[in-house]
Scaffold this motif. Structure first.
Motif, PDB file in Angstrom:
ATOM      1  N   CYS A 118      50.256 -14.410   2.976  1.00  0.00           N
ATOM      2  CA  CYS A 118      49.835 -14.668   1.591  1.00  0.00           C
ATOM      3  C   CYS A 118      49.493 -16.153   1.420  1.00  0.00           C
ATOM      4  CB  CYS A 118      50.923 -14.259   0.605  1.00  0.00           C
ATOM      5  SG  CYS A 118      51.088 -12.466   0.467  1.00  0.00           S
ATOM      6  N   CYS A 140      48.300 -10.420   0.033  1.00  0.00           N
ATOM      7  CA  CYS A 140      48.698  -9.098  -0.467  1.00  0.00           C
ATOM      8  C   CYS A 140      48.094  -8.828  -1.839  1.00  0.00           C
ATOM      9  CB  CYS A 140      50.221  -8.966  -0.488  1.00  0.00           C
ATOM     10  SG  CYS A 140      51.025  -9.763  -1.900  1.00  0.00           S
ATOM     11  N   GLY A 141      47.803  -9.913  -2.586  1.00  0.00           N
ATOM     12  CA  GLY A 141      47.150  -9.717  -3.881  1.00  0.00           C
ATOM     13  C   GLY A 141      48.071  -9.286  -5.010  1.00  0.00           C
ATOM     14  N   HIS A 142      49.356  -9.199  -4.739  1.00  0.00           N
ATOM     15  CA  HIS A 142      50.288  -8.744  -5.770  1.00  0.00           C
ATOM     16  C   HIS A 142      51.424  -9.729  -6.022  1.00  0.00           C
ATOM     17  CE1 HIS A 142      48.673  -4.637  -6.032  1.00  0.00           C
ATOM     18  NE2 HIS A 142      48.461  -4.744  -4.736  1.00  0.00           N
ATOM     19  N   CYS A 143      51.848 -10.419  -4.990  1.00  0.00           N
ATOM     20  CA  CYS A 143      53.086 -11.206  -5.083  1.00  0.00           C
ATOM     21  C   CYS A 143      52.872 -12.470  -5.913  1.00  0.00           C
ATOM     22  CB  CYS A 143      53.578 -11.577  -3.677  1.00  0.00           C
ATOM     23  SG  CYS A 143      52.627 -12.898  -2.909  1.00  0.00           S
ATOM     24  N   CYS A 146      50.308 -14.950  -4.463  1.00  0.00           N
ATOM     25  CA  CYS A 146      48.910 -14.545  -4.674  1.00  0.00           C
ATOM     26  C   CYS A 146      48.507 -14.664  -6.144  1.00  0.00           C
ATOM     27  CB  CYS A 146      48.702 -13.118  -4.174  1.00  0.00           C
ATOM     28  SG  CYS A 146      48.840 -12.976  -2.381  1.00  0.00           S
TER      29      CYS A 146
HETATM   30 ZN   LIG Z   1      50.850 -12.058  -1.727  1.00  0.00          ZN
END
Ligand SMILES: [Zn+2]
Lengths: 371, 355
Positions: A118, A140-143, A146
């Protein structure tokens, strides 16, 4: 975009090593490594983009070291079989960790698929956001990393919640015949809100201002090779803002005319001569002596971080969590550093406490706004 | 014209001393012509106006301050200049080792090795405009004499190679392999680190090959070591940087040392050469922080095992570096250190022990 909250946090920092952030430019034959400067003032700076990239890595490092043993197994067949991704973030529990959202930034529910990749360049930008849990590489685009710093996937991208200003020099150390003094200018003090009201903004004379007379017998102070006449004036500079960083007192400070500041800083940079080594033979290349310049140890910087959050978007972490994540990871600047040549004793930086207060009146520090 | 800023403080205040050496060399006259009274006006630091079994009138005027300084240092038992480095240490060194280490990721550790110089320390400063030909390295803005973090790293790497070679002679392959792993983890997997290993004549090339094999690198018959290393580097692409960070050391005194070189043919003494040095008996501290950042995804047991091995190896390297000496002129026996206190903490607050 709907309504949003923004918050501005001032940051101060002191270099505990010389700092080298190169422009990447060089000429063939003789490589002279120059550092990034402000195009208008010609004063060296630490670009906000370097700060952001480095901090992103440090936040990911801190996060992963904390949660790696507690992540649910998103690749199990059970996961693949039912429910949408959002439900899965709710249903899959941290291992050995009570599910209390918002208690610690590391255990924010969307961190369950965070990974070290990430940080850094996204190696898999061409997959869709819902597929990232089963991928092993890329953002990951979610954490929280990100979301805070931004990401870009095939179907969705976000520029993130954090905006870093450049770190500008606030006080610059120069060796004088009265010992080490930190120079600054009225413009810089005013821009940073450190100069007491009522003090004239003008400082066009070719004179330095000291707050305490360093010597009864002198009328000049040497700043490197420049010998400047000085006058003593009792000005109140609000150095208490730097308190948790470095105790700078009035007698340490010399205010120089704005038009001389860049000249004095640029002629007192740390300059190091090195030899280029041929990577194959290990021998010094002929004529390959090159010089690198760096911002010296003991330089005090200032800048700010703006945090931006869309209201009613529960896929974004609260501003408070992001601040805690920044605070808990900033100490890596003191060890792993920023910029180039960090393995050769460059780049360490100590950052002040971010001083985030949750219930602070928005007028004093934070502000509400729309975007 | 008067050089008013020198005052009477030469012996005890570094800032005056530095200025004196650095700035006030701009004299037009070649030989001293002035009377003693005039000289006293010109150089108010000259409080004892008779340095002169030596005849000061033979000095060039621009050399006079240095000659005066040398004379005083020689007369009074190599008197030294003391430096207030408290402020400076607050900036550049870790203040509370234990609390600092607790912030780091698991199996990080920090070492603080206090030492006393058994012989003078000297490292050449690039500063061009200095009255003494061989000024000692100092921080740019604080003028405090120092050992750079990169110098510590260099000398500890050399010690590491010595240790690896000693194990080689003991014919202990396992130990050599483990030490090589520690070497790369601690100092990094850069080609410069590798070159230092293979440039050393004593290092057993077969053991290096064995190391690479155990690290999962396939070796063909005709491969040379550099090619094999390149494959290893590619495999370790995430871990180019070493895990150890070496902090600079700062000292609080300066002195002069004289070296009298002799002509090899005639055996006659040449002109003595003066070096500005940190005198023996001066204390300093070496700080090293180890962060296994490159293996953050690995199981904790793996990281723990590596960190413990690396700590032990690093301790041996420090011991050896103190014996071998740091800085320039180690062949003359300069830069040797005596260990006086050793502290070490893991990131969970436990002491690392001093075995
Ligand atoms: Zn992430």
């Amino acid at each position: 975009m709907g309504e949003a909250l923004t918050k501005k946090i001032d940051i101060f920092a002191i270099s505990t090593d010389p700092i080298y952030i190169g422009t990447g430019g060089y000429t063939i034959g003789r490589v002279d490594n120059t550092i990034v400067r402000d195009p208008i003032t010609n004063i060296p700076k630490i670009p906000g983009s370097s700060l952001a990239g480095t901090w992103r890595y440090y936040m990911a490092l801190k996060l992963i070291s904390e949660i790696k043993d507690k992540k649910p197994d998103f690749n199990s067949t059970e996961y693949e079989s039912h429910g949408n991704l959002k439900e899965k973030f709710e249903r899959y529990k941290w291992k050995n960790e009570p599910e209390e959202d918002g208690k610690k930034w590391e255990y924010w529910k969307y961190n369950k698929i965070a990974r070290i990749t990430c940080a850094g360049q996204d190696e898999s930008p061409n997959i869709e956001i819902n597929e990232t849990p089963s991928s092993k590489t890329g953002h990951c685009g979610h954490c929280i990393v990100c979301k805070a710093f931004g990401f870009s996937k095939k179907d969705i991208s976000s520029q993130g919640m954090l905006f870093f200003s450049d770190l500008h020099i606030l006080f610059f150390p120069v060796y004088t015949r009265f010992g080490t003094k930190w120079i600054t200018s009225k413009r810089i003090l005013i821009e940073n809100g450190l100069l007491e009201n009522g003090e004239s903004k003008e400082n066009n004379e070719e004179k330095a201002i000291v707050l305490e007379n360093p010597s009864e017998n002198n009328k000049y102070i040497n700043l490197g090779w420049l010998n400047l006449p000085y006058e003593v004036r009792s000005i109140n500079i609000q150095t208490d803002k730097l308190k948790n960083l470095y105790e700078l007192s009035g007698k340490d400070i010399v205010i120089v005319p704005d038009q001389l500041l860049s000249h004095i800083i640029n002629s007192n940079l740390e300059v190091r001569t090195s030899v280029s080594i041929d990577p194959i033979t290990g021998a010094a290349k002929e004529g390959a002596l090159f010089t690198s310049e760096a911002i010296p140890r003991g330089t005090i910087f200032s800048g700010n971080i703006r945090i931006f959050k869309r209201l009613n978007d529960d896929t974004l972490p609260e501003i408070k969590l992001v601040c805690e994540a920044l605070e808990d990871s900033k100490h890596f600047f003191e060890t792993l550093g920023i910029g180039g040549m960090t393995t050769r004793g460059f780049g360490r930086l100590k950052m002040s406490s971010l001083n985030y207060k949750e219930n602070e009146n928005p007028a004093s520090g934070g502000e509400n706004g729309e975007s | 014209m008067h050089y008013e800023t020198i005052l009477n403080k030469t012996e005890d205040d570094l800032s005056y001393y530095i200025h004196f050496c650095k700035i006030y060399v701009d004299y037009k006259e070649t030989k001293i012509k002035d009377t003693e009274e005039d000289l006293k006006k010109l150089f108010p630091f000259w409080k004892n106006p008779n340095p002169t079994d030596k005849n000061f009138k033979n000095y060039k005027l621009k050399n006079f301050p240095l000659e005066y300084l040398k004379y005083n240092l020689e007369q009074e038992n190599k008197k030294q200049i003391n430096i207030q480095n408290e402020t400076f240490n607050n900036i550049a060194q870790i203040q509370n080792l234990k609390e600092f280490t607790k912030l780091l990721i698991p199996y990080s550790f920090a070492i603080e090795a206090k030492f006393k110089l058994k012989s003078p320390y000297f490292s050449h400063d690039d500063d061009e405009f200095y009255l003494i030909n061989n000024p000692c390295l100092k921080d740019k803005a604080f003028k405090v004499p120092m050992i750079r973090g990169s110098s510590w790293k260099g000398v500890l790497k050399k010690s590491a190679i010595d240790i690896i070679n000693e194990n080689n002679k003991d014919n202990d392959s396992n130990k050599t392999i483990e030490n090589l792993k520690s070497y790369f983890r601690i100092f990094g997997v850069g080609s410069e680190n590798f070159r230092e290993l293979i440039n050393d004549k004593n290092l057993d090339k077969n053991k290096l090959k064995l190391f690479f094999l155990l690290e999962g690198i396939s070796i063909k018959k005709d491969d040379n070591l550099e090619d094999i290393f390149k494959k290893y580097q590619e495999q370790n692409i995430q871990a180019q940087k070493g895990r150890a960070i070496f902090y600079p050391t700062f000292f609080d005194s300066l002195s002069l040392e004289v070296i009298n070189p002799h002509d090899r043919r005639t055996k006659a003494g040449k002109n003595p050469i003066y070096y500005e040095v940190v005198p023996k008996e001066t204390k300093g501290k070496l700080q090293i922080v180890y962060i296994p950042f490159d293996k953050v995804m690995a199981p904790n047991e793996t990281i723990k095992e590596e960190a413990e091995r690396d700590l032990n190896f690093l301790k041996k390297c420090i011991k050896k570096a103190f014996e071998n000496g740091i800085g320039a002129k180690t062949k003359l026996g300069w830069g040797k250190c005596q260990d006086i206190d050793f502290q070490c903490f893991w990131s969970n607050g436990d002491e690392c022990g001093n075995d």
